[in-house]
Design a protein around this motif. Sequence first.
Motif, PDB file in Angstrom:
ATOM      1  N   LYS A   1       6.521  -5.673   0.056  1.00 21.38           N
ATOM      2  CA  LYS A   1       7.247  -5.199  -1.447  1.00 21.38           C
ATOM      3  C   LYS A   1       8.786  -5.490  -1.093  1.00 21.38           C
ATOM      4  O   LYS A   1       9.495  -5.747  -2.129  1.00 21.38           O
ATOM      5  N   ALA A   2       9.219  -5.700   0.317  1.00 24.14           N
ATOM      6  CA  ALA A   2      10.485  -6.165   0.239  1.00 24.14           C
ATOM      7  C   ALA A   2      10.944  -7.572   0.181  1.00 24.14           C
ATOM      8  O   ALA A   2      12.057  -7.928  -0.121  1.00 24.14           O
ATOM      9  N   CYS A   3       9.980  -8.411   0.067  1.00 21.71           N
ATOM     10  CA  CYS A   3      10.080  -9.820   0.081  1.00 21.71           C
ATOM     11  C   CYS A   3       9.930 -10.326  -1.406  1.00 21.71           C
ATOM     12  O   CYS A   3       8.774 -10.147  -1.870  1.00 21.71           O
ATOM     13  N   PRO A   4      10.881 -11.152  -2.030  1.00 20.98           N
ATOM     14  CA  PRO A   4      10.845 -11.573  -3.308  1.00 20.98           C
ATOM     15  C   PRO A   4       9.759 -12.467  -3.583  1.00 20.98           C
ATOM     16  O   PRO A   4       9.245 -12.465  -4.534  1.00 20.98           O
ATOM     17  N   TRP A   5       9.396 -13.577  -2.589  1.00 21.02           N
ATOM     18  CA  TRP A   5       8.428 -14.462  -2.478  1.00 21.02           C
ATOM     19  C   TRP A   5       6.910 -13.732  -2.567  1.00 21.02           C
ATOM     20  O   TRP A   5       6.039 -13.977  -3.345  1.00 21.02           O
ATOM     21  N   ALA A   6       6.768 -12.610  -1.562  1.00 15.50           N
ATOM     22  CA  ALA A   6       5.583 -11.906  -1.535  1.00 15.50           C
ATOM     23  C   ALA A   6       5.446 -10.841  -2.703  1.00 15.50           C
ATOM     24  O   ALA A   6       4.298 -10.693  -3.363  1.00 15.50           O
ATOM     25  N   ASN A   7       6.464 -10.536  -3.393  1.00 18.68           N
ATOM     26  CA  ASN A   7       6.353  -9.623  -4.400  1.00 18.68           C
ATOM     27  C   ASN A   7       5.903 -10.255  -5.635  1.00 18.68           C
ATOM     28  O   ASN A   7       5.394  -9.737  -6.589  1.00 18.68           O
ATOM     29  N   ARG A   8       6.178 -11.413  -5.725  1.00 19.24           N
ATOM     30  CA  ARG A   8       5.349 -12.262  -6.920  1.00 19.24           C
ATOM     31  C   ARG A   8       3.913 -12.115  -7.099  1.00 19.24           C
ATOM     32  O   ARG A   8       3.427 -11.768  -7.862  1.00 19.24           O
ATOM     33  N   ALA A   9       3.486 -12.310  -5.656  1.00 22.40           N
ATOM     34  CA  ALA A   9       2.099 -12.354  -5.572  1.00 22.40           C
ATOM     35  C   ALA A   9       1.222 -10.768  -5.983  1.00 22.40           C
ATOM     36  O   ALA A   9       0.390 -11.004  -6.495  1.00 22.40           O
ATOM     37  N   ILE A  10       2.147  -9.791  -5.402  1.00 22.49           N
ATOM     38  CA  ILE A  10       1.651  -8.359  -5.765  1.00 22.49           C
ATOM     39  C   ILE A  10       1.556  -8.240  -7.208  1.00 22.49           C
ATOM     40  O   ILE A  10       0.738  -7.528  -7.748  1.00 22.49           O
TER      41      ILE A  10
ATOM     42  N   ASP B   1       3.564  -1.381   9.851  1.00 23.38           N
ATOM     43  CA  ASP B   1       3.923  -0.119  10.286  1.00 23.38           C
ATOM     44  C   ASP B   1       3.848   0.782   8.961  1.00 23.38           C
ATOM     45  O   ASP B   1       4.112   1.966   9.529  1.00 23.38           O
ATOM     46  N   LEU B   2       3.407   0.467   8.126  1.00 20.72           N
ATOM     47  CA  LEU B   2       3.124   1.571   6.874  1.00 20.72           C
ATOM     48  C   LEU B   2       1.648   2.039   7.027  1.00 20.72           C
ATOM     49  O   LEU B   2       1.421   3.155   6.387  1.00 20.72           O
ATOM     50  N   ASP B   3       0.947   1.572   7.600  1.00 22.02           N
ATOM     51  CA  ASP B   3      -0.566   2.138   7.856  1.00 22.02           C
ATOM     52  C   ASP B   3      -0.470   2.958   9.056  1.00 22.02           C
ATOM     53  O   ASP B   3       0.072   3.125   9.965  1.00 22.02           O
ATOM     54  N   PRO B   4      -1.426   3.880   8.907  1.00 22.99           N
ATOM     55  CA  PRO B   4      -1.679   4.807  10.178  1.00 22.99           C
ATOM     56  C   PRO B   4      -2.027   4.096  11.496  1.00 22.99           C
ATOM     57  O   PRO B   4      -2.744   3.419  11.357  1.00 22.99           O
ATOM     58  N   GLY B   5      -1.240   4.601  12.394  1.00 20.47           N
ATOM     59  CA  GLY B   5      -1.249   4.108  13.667  1.00 20.47           C
ATOM     60  C   GLY B   5      -0.916   2.450  13.622  1.00 20.47           C
ATOM     61  O   GLY B   5      -0.796   1.655  14.722  1.00 20.47           O
ATOM     62  N   GLY B   6      -0.061   1.997  12.548  1.00 21.30           N
ATOM     63  CA  GLY B   6       0.474   0.830  12.574  1.00 21.30           C
ATOM     64  C   GLY B   6      -0.670  -0.360  12.750  1.00 21.30           C
ATOM     65  O   GLY B   6      -0.345  -1.622  13.133  1.00 21.30           O
TER      66      GLY B   6
ATOM     67  N   VAL C   1     -11.100  -7.421  -6.724  1.00 22.54           N
ATOM     68  CA  VAL C   1     -11.609  -8.565  -6.100  1.00 22.54           C
ATOM     69  C   VAL C   1     -10.460  -9.189  -4.888  1.00 22.54           C
ATOM     70  O   VAL C   1     -11.302  -9.781  -4.237  1.00 22.54           O
ATOM     71  N   ILE C   2      -9.493  -8.824  -4.935  1.00 26.55           N
ATOM     72  CA  ILE C   2      -8.506  -9.248  -3.679  1.00 26.55           C
ATOM     73  C   ILE C   2      -7.922  -8.140  -3.002  1.00 26.55           C
ATOM     74  O   ILE C   2      -7.157  -7.355  -3.977  1.00 26.55           O
ATOM     75  N   SER C   3      -8.226  -7.736  -1.943  1.00 24.78           N
ATOM     76  CA  SER C   3      -7.673  -6.429  -1.445  1.00 24.78           C
ATOM     77  C   SER C   3      -6.296  -6.826  -1.006  1.00 24.78           C
ATOM     78  O   SER C   3      -5.753  -7.987  -0.955  1.00 24.78           O
ATOM     79  N   LEU C   4      -5.438  -5.891  -0.918  1.00 17.74           N
ATOM     80  CA  LEU C   4      -4.051  -5.971  -0.519  1.00 17.74           C
ATOM     81  C   LEU C   4      -3.695  -5.070   0.527  1.00 17.74           C
ATOM     82  O   LEU C   4      -3.990  -3.863   0.865  1.00 17.74           O
ATOM     83  N   GLY C   5      -2.970  -5.847   1.691  1.00 17.40           N
ATOM     84  CA  GLY C   5      -2.162  -5.133   2.641  1.00 17.40           C
ATOM     85  C   GLY C   5      -0.978  -5.233   2.483  1.00 17.40           C
ATOM     86  O   GLY C   5      -0.437  -6.352   2.401  1.00 17.40           O
ATOM     87  N   LEU C   6      -0.221  -4.313   3.058  1.00 17.01           N
ATOM     88  CA  LEU C   6       1.362  -4.303   2.806  1.00 17.01           C
ATOM     89  C   LEU C   6       1.934  -4.160   4.166  1.00 17.01           C
ATOM     90  O   LEU C   6       1.580  -3.162   4.859  1.00 17.01           O
TER      91      LEU C   6
END
Length: 320
Positions: free
Chosen positions: A55-64, A93-98, A75-80
């Motif tokens: 979410k920090a990245c403007p180019w990636a934020n587009r796709a989200i 590092d946002l996920d449990p255990g990184g 149909v398309i899962s999301l990993g952040l």
Amino acid sequence: MTSQDSPTADHSTSGAYVKAGEEFDRDMDYIPDRITRDSEHWPVEPGRYRLVAAKACPWANRAIIVRQLLGLEDVISLGLTGPTHDRRSWTFDLDPGGVDPVLGYERLQQAYFARFPDYPKGITVPAMVDVPTKQVVTNDFPWITHDFFFEWKQYHRPDAPDLWPEDLREEMEAVMKRVFTEINNGVYRCGFAGSQSAYESAYDRLWDTMDWLEERLADRRFLMGDAITEADVRLFTTLARFDAVYHGHFKCNRTKLTEMPNLWGYARDLFQTPGFGENTDFDQIKAHYYVVHTDINPTQIVPKGPDPAVWLTPHGREKV
């Protein structure tokens, strides 16, 4: 956005650095593969692919944003990934255990190396990853959102917006080219200019186009008329970062976004549209730029302002 541990790499986005005496030059050489309906290797297939983004990245934020606008969440899962990274890779590092719960990776770099063991370039987001093989498919961000619309169309929600209206595509392509060259990339040319002359040239080009947009939005609600298109998504992610980051951090300081009535009303209109605001995280945005860009901000101090509550004030764009 990119990260890479080679000291000679062109860190043309998140890991970008100032090269003394030089203009900023973005490396646009991405993995060219695409996920399409007729692809032999990477066919459209619900549940097969994972969009890895930040979410920090403007180019990636587009796709989200586009994924949500089109209703592709099932149909398309999301990993952040987290908002900051080292010179090797974005990390989960946002996920449990990184660790990403689907891929089992700590670093996005692992998906790149699973396919290209000697991958020589930056580890960028967004990236589409093939879940069965845990290999990166593509990181070519303009094509990712393009294909979300054209190739995944049968999986769009019934009321999904027409992000690429056929009768406007030629004009829209020209608008998006100028927005990318002078705005999306223009702020980086200002921020990572290696000389006064390179900075001033980039600054003048940026503001010429900001003024053009302010005038364009005087008599139309969105860039292409009365409906949201891909062009609006592409512009929004830069505008969302403008006052919080680009105005000061990148020295784009002629005028604040909040001081440009049409652009500011337009940006709030989009922010308050489902898919935009909830995918805009100002804390992550500021943490990313002010912590990662140590050559611009060596203290890594992250500013407290501006107050994000202003994004929820009435925009009045319904009258346009």
